[in-house]
Design an enzyme around this catalytic site. Structure first.
Site, PDB file in Angstrom:
ATOM      1  N   HIS A  54       9.044   4.968  11.085  1.00 56.80           N
ATOM      2  CA  HIS A  54       8.833   3.013  11.645  1.00 56.80           C
ATOM      3  C   HIS A  54       9.559   2.922  10.759  1.00 56.80           C
ATOM      4  O   HIS A  54      10.899   3.328  10.456  1.00 56.80           O
ATOM      5  CB  HIS A  54       7.387   2.977  10.828  1.00 56.80           C
ATOM      6  CG  HIS A  54       7.362   3.318   8.686  1.00 56.80           C
ATOM      7  ND1 HIS A  54       7.387   4.252   8.551  1.00 56.80           N
ATOM      8  CD2 HIS A  54       7.585   2.227   7.835  1.00 56.80           C
ATOM      9  CE1 HIS A  54       7.489   3.964   7.137  1.00 56.80           C
ATOM     10  NE2 HIS A  54       7.728   3.175   6.991  1.00 56.80           N
ATOM     11  N   HIS A  56      11.366   0.309   8.914  1.00 58.72           N
ATOM     12  CA  HIS A  56      10.989  -0.071   7.211  1.00 58.72           C
ATOM     13  C   HIS A  56      12.389   0.657   6.932  1.00 58.72           C
ATOM     14  O   HIS A  56      12.621   1.905   6.631  1.00 58.72           O
ATOM     15  CB  HIS A  56      10.284   0.082   6.447  1.00 58.72           C
ATOM     16  CG  HIS A  56       9.591  -0.567   6.309  1.00 58.72           C
ATOM     17  ND1 HIS A  56       7.633  -0.635   5.979  1.00 58.72           N
ATOM     18  CD2 HIS A  56       9.147  -1.557   6.903  1.00 58.72           C
ATOM     19  CE1 HIS A  56       6.675  -1.108   5.939  1.00 58.72           C
ATOM     20  NE2 HIS A  56       7.745  -2.047   6.624  1.00 58.72           N
ATOM     21  N   ASP A  58      14.040   1.540   3.870  1.00 61.05           N
ATOM     22  CA  ASP A  58      13.590   2.755   3.370  1.00 61.05           C
ATOM     23  C   ASP A  58      13.576   4.205   3.842  1.00 61.05           C
ATOM     24  O   ASP A  58      13.238   5.139   3.385  1.00 61.05           O
ATOM     25  CB  ASP A  58      13.003   2.708   1.830  1.00 61.05           C
ATOM     26  CG  ASP A  58      11.316   2.974   2.419  1.00 61.05           C
ATOM     27  OD1 ASP A  58      10.650   2.011   3.297  1.00 61.05           O
ATOM     28  OD2 ASP A  58      10.452   3.124   2.064  1.00 61.05           O
ATOM     29  N   HIS A  59      13.314   3.752   5.409  1.00 65.63           N
ATOM     30  CA  HIS A  59      13.151   5.034   5.885  1.00 65.63           C
ATOM     31  C   HIS A  59      14.313   5.004   7.559  1.00 65.63           C
ATOM     32  O   HIS A  59      14.893   5.846   7.801  1.00 65.63           O
ATOM     33  CB  HIS A  59      12.128   5.037   6.404  1.00 65.63           C
ATOM     34  CG  HIS A  59      10.784   5.217   6.155  1.00 65.63           C
ATOM     35  ND1 HIS A  59      10.294   6.281   5.920  1.00 65.63           N
ATOM     36  CD2 HIS A  59      10.175   4.015   5.186  1.00 65.63           C
ATOM     37  CE1 HIS A  59       9.274   5.647   4.991  1.00 65.63           C
ATOM     38  NE2 HIS A  59       9.181   4.785   3.939  1.00 65.63           N
ATOM     39  N   HIS A 115       0.233   0.330   8.727  1.00 65.15           N
ATOM     40  CA  HIS A 115       1.060   0.050   7.787  1.00 65.15           C
ATOM     41  C   HIS A 115       2.502  -0.493   8.711  1.00 65.15           C
ATOM     42  O   HIS A 115       2.753  -1.538   7.849  1.00 65.15           O
ATOM     43  CB  HIS A 115       1.743   1.627   7.376  1.00 65.15           C
ATOM     44  CG  HIS A 115       3.425   1.411   6.511  1.00 65.15           C
ATOM     45  ND1 HIS A 115       2.828   0.530   5.495  1.00 65.15           N
ATOM     46  CD2 HIS A 115       4.692   1.494   6.903  1.00 65.15           C
ATOM     47  CE1 HIS A 115       4.000   1.135   4.633  1.00 65.15           C
ATOM     48  NE2 HIS A 115       4.729   1.070   5.594  1.00 65.15           N
ATOM     49  N   ASP A 132       4.586   6.200   6.229  1.00 66.55           N
ATOM     50  CA  ASP A 132       4.211   5.913   4.679  1.00 66.55           C
ATOM     51  C   ASP A 132       2.269   5.403   5.943  1.00 66.55           C
ATOM     52  O   ASP A 132       1.535   4.301   4.716  1.00 66.55           O
ATOM     53  CB  ASP A 132       4.640   4.557   4.938  1.00 66.55           C
ATOM     54  CG  ASP A 132       6.083   4.934   3.998  1.00 66.55           C
ATOM     55  OD1 ASP A 132       6.557   6.008   3.658  1.00 66.55           O
ATOM     56  OD2 ASP A 132       6.975   3.469   3.660  1.00 66.55           O
ATOM     57  N   HIS A 170       6.915   8.670   0.526  1.00 67.49           N
ATOM     58  CA  HIS A 170       7.092   8.894  -0.747  1.00 67.49           C
ATOM     59  C   HIS A 170       6.843   9.716  -1.977  1.00 67.49           C
ATOM     60  O   HIS A 170       5.245  10.470  -0.980  1.00 67.49           O
ATOM     61  CB  HIS A 170       6.267   7.412  -1.250  1.00 67.49           C
ATOM     62  CG  HIS A 170       7.159   6.029   0.046  1.00 67.49           C
ATOM     63  ND1 HIS A 170       8.532   6.116  -1.333  1.00 67.49           N
ATOM     64  CD2 HIS A 170       7.458   5.698   0.993  1.00 67.49           C
ATOM     65  CE1 HIS A 170       9.368   4.664  -0.226  1.00 67.49           C
ATOM     66  NE2 HIS A 170       7.889   4.885   1.166  1.00 67.49           N
TER      67      HIS A 170
END
Ligand code: ZN
Ligand code: FE
Length: 249
Positions: A54, A56, A58-59, A115, A132, A170
Site C-alpha cells: 500500500h 503509506h 512507512d512502506h 486499511h 498492514d 509491522h
C-alpha cells in the site's frame, strides 16, 4: 522460495523473496533503502522488483533511492494506487486475483481494501505478505475503507491453507496479543502465544512469520464472526466493536 526478513525503522518489515541460488530477489515493501541495500549486499542478491502492499510512507519511502541506481526496476502496486497516482515511481498495476510469475513460482494478488483503499496482499507458494491489513494477532487500523470492507478483506485470508506463513508489515505482535487476551482472557492459546512472543522479543528475535492456523485461533480480527466473540451482534457490528476497542487499547 526463501524469505529474508529486513527490519526497518522501529517496527516495520521489508521482505526479500529469493529462489535459493538464483542470486536474484524481489522486495515486498520498501520502508527505507539503507537496511534493504545492506541485506542485498550481505546476501549477494540483485533486486529485480519492488512489490508494494500500500501507499503509506512507512512502506514506500525507500522506493526512489532503490530505483535510482537500478534503471528500469519494476515497482509493482495496486491498480487503485496507480489510478490515483499515490505511489511515486510505480511502474506496474496489479488487480484482484491477478496471477503472475516470479522465478517460476505463481504469485496471486489479493485486493484487501480497508486499511487503505489500494491495499493488496501477495500469496507466493505457502506464504502470504499482508502489509498492514493482517498483523499477527491483529489487523491494521481502518483508515480509508469501511468496517465491512476491512472485515471482508480479512475474511479472505481465512481461505488460505492453515500452514501458510504470514509475513506482515509491522512488529506489533506483543501488543496485539495483549489485546487478544483482553478479548478472550480464558484462551490458553493466547496465553501460550503471549509467553512465546515475549520470550522472542526479549531475545531480540522477530515474531514473524506466523502461521495462518495459529492466527485462526488467536486473532480476534479473524474470529470476529465466531459466536463466542460475536454474541448477538452481526458480523460487521462485532468487527466494528473489536476494532474500536483496539483503537483505544
Ligand atoms: Zn499502513
Ligand atoms: Fe505501516
Amino acid at each position: 522460495m526463501h524469505v529474508i526478513i529486513v527490519p526497518c525503522y522501529s517496527d516495520n518489515y521489508a521482505y526479500l523473496i529469493t529462489e535459493e541460488g538464483s542470486g536474484h530477489c524481489v522486495v515486498v515493501d520498501a520502508p527505507e533503502a539503507p537496511p534493504i541495500e545492506a541485506a542485498l549486499e550481505a546476501h549477494g542478491l540483485t533486486l529485480d522488483a519492488i512489490w508494494l502492499t500500500h501507499h503509506h510512507f512507512d512502506h514506500v519511502s525507500g522506493v526512489a533511492e532503490l530505483a535510482k541506481t537500478r534503471p528500469g526496476l519494476e515497482v509493482l502496486g495496486s491498480r487503485y494506487d496507480m489510478q490515483h497516482d499515490r505511489i511515486a515511481g510505480q511502474t506496474r498495476a496489479v488487480a484482484d486475483e491477478e496471477r503472475f510469475d516470479c522465478a517460476g513460482h505463481e504469485v496471486r494478488v489479493l485486493e484487501v481494501p480497508g486499511h487503505t483503499l489500494g491495499a493488496v496482499a501477495f500469496v507466493v507458494d505457502g506464504d502470504v505478505f499482508t502489509g498492514d491489513t493482517l498483523f499477527l494477532a491483529g489487523c491494521g487500523r481502518v483508515f480509508e475503507g469501511t468496517m465491512e470492507m476491512m472485515s471482508e478483506s480479512l475474511a479472505r485470508f481465512r481461505e488460505l491453507p492453515r500452514e501458510t506463513r504470514v509475513f506482515c508489515g509491522h512488529e506489533y505482535t506483543l501488543n496485539n496479543l495483549r489485546f487478544a487476551q483482553s478479548v478472550e482472557p480464558q484462551s490458553e492459546i493466547i496465553e501460550m502465544a503471549l509467553k512465546a512472543a515475549t520470550a522472542q522479543r526479549e531475545a531480540g528475535e522477530f515474531t514473524v512469520p506466523g502461521r495462518l492456523g495459529q492466527e485462526l485461533e488467536q486473532n480476534p480480527f479473524l474470529r470476529f464472526d465466531d459466536p463466542v466473540l460475536m454474541g448477538d451482534d452481526t458480523p460487521v457490528e462485532s468487527f466494528t466493536r473489536l476494532r474500536q476497542a483496539k483503537d483505544s487499547f
